[in-house]
Scaffold this active site. Structure first.
Site, PDB file in Angstrom:
ATOM      1  N   SER A 130      44.295  43.760  29.468  1.00 45.63           N
ATOM      2  CA  SER A 130      43.067  44.065  30.211  1.00 45.63           C
ATOM      3  C   SER A 130      43.227  45.329  31.040  1.00 45.63           C
ATOM      4  CB  SER A 130      42.648  42.890  31.089  1.00 45.63           C
ATOM      5  OG  SER A 130      43.631  42.593  32.056  1.00 45.63           O
TER       6      SER A 130
ATOM      7  N   LYS B 255      45.166  37.704  40.657  1.00 46.51           N
ATOM      8  CA  LYS B 255      44.610  36.377  40.901  1.00 46.51           C
ATOM      9  C   LYS B 255      45.211  35.681  42.114  1.00 46.51           C
ATOM     10  CE  LYS B 255      41.826  36.107  37.266  1.00 46.51           C
ATOM     11  NZ  LYS B 255      40.382  35.848  37.345  1.00 46.51           N
TER      12      LYS B 255
END
Length: 308
Positions: free
Chosen positions: A266, A40
């Site tokens: 994830s 991110k």
């Protein structure tokens, strides 16, 4: 030079022990090598820079965002470097490490209660609404990650890195969907280089809305928001694979023990889906996925917490 210059150019490594020998090669891009330990960082840098360029964010301004933690931590890094106040809307559904990391970098946290620590559609919508209210303050820029197209461009360099690190020899790219910005950004670049590269999206089996299923609670942090994200672009995606939370957690533990790769849930889902694709493609093909973030963000969760 400052810490923002350290974003990107992360390593690409091959998985050896968890992937059977009769499968395609599976490579993982180690996005935890970014400064906050997450992919991110790329989008945070891009959305803030673009907002500065077009005047949406000016000197002395404030930034607000809703986030499960990684986006907030990345925004906190960028805002700390640039001197902006940051207000983060998050929840007890996300790991304590993520909340503490955001606060350590100077973010002011507003916590929205979850249903038993689970990610649900209602939780996401409640967080968005809370951020919307905070964004009404004068001089505030709402990054609004679920709708912000600038975040997609933040992942174009990631796609270029993958293309060059594989020498263009990539048959499939596999990645989980949260906002869909990272999948879309990488897919756009790879398809531009070679339209035959297969793009495989991954989502939680408990909330498999991209495959037409019903939304449901799950515990794969940062993905599976319970509805089709606004940045989702189905024309770029060749296949969708649903992975159960428990299986994703188990694979995260396996790749730590067997590959020495310490990542979040994830990433475990990414590897499981990549192995499914690799089995079908067979030897001679190359599959690339992401280690989305560091396992250090999940030490207090049941993914890695030792039983006493």
């Amino acid at each position: 030079m400052n810490i923002l210059n350290a974003i990107g150019n992360t390593p690409l490594v091959r998985l050896h022990r968890v992937v059977p020998s009769d499968c395609a090669k599976v490579f993982a891009k180690l996005e935890w090598e970014n400064p906050t330990g997450s992919v991110k960082d790329r989008m945070a840098q891009a959305v803030i820079a673009r907002a500065e360029e077009d005047g949406r964010l000016g000197p002395g301004g404030a930034v607000v965002e809703y986030t499960g933690g990684s986006t907030g931590t990345s925004l906190a890094l960028v805002c700390a470097c640039k001197g902006y106040r940051l207000q983060i809307v998050t929840s007890d559904a996300f790991s304590r490490e993520k909340l503490d990391h955001m606060a350590a970098l100077g973010a002011e946290l507003t916590l929205v209660p979850s249903e038993g620590g689970l990610t649900t559609r209602k939780l996401i919508l409640d967080m968005v609404q809370t951020a919307r209210e905070l964004s009404k303050a004068p001089g505030t820029f709402w990054t609004d990650q679920l709708h912000n197209h600038d975040s997609i461009a933040g992942y174009y360099p990631l796609g270029e890195e993958i293309w060059h690190q594989t020498g263009g020899h990539i048959d499939a790219f596999v990645h989980c969907v949260g906002t869909a910005a990272s999948l879309r950004g990488v897919a756009t670049v790879l398809k531009r280089h070679n339209p035959d590269v297969k793009i495989i999206a991954v989502e939680p089996a408990e909330s498999s809305v991209l495959l037409g299923g019903q939304p449901g609670p799950h515990k794969i942090e940062g993905v599976g928001i319970g509805y089709v994200p606004p940045l989702w672009e189905p024309s770029l995606v060749d296949e969708i694979i649903a992975i159960p939370t428990a299986a994703a957690k188990d694979m995260a533990r396996r790749i730590a023990r067997e590959e020495g790769l310490f990542a979040g849930t994830s990433s475990g889902a990414n590897v499981l889906a990549s192995m499914e694709v690799a089995r079908r493609l067979g030897p001679g093909a190359n599959v690339v996925t992401l280690m989305v973030d560091s396992g250090l963000k999940y030490l207090s969760t049941d993914v890695y917490r030792r039983s006493e």
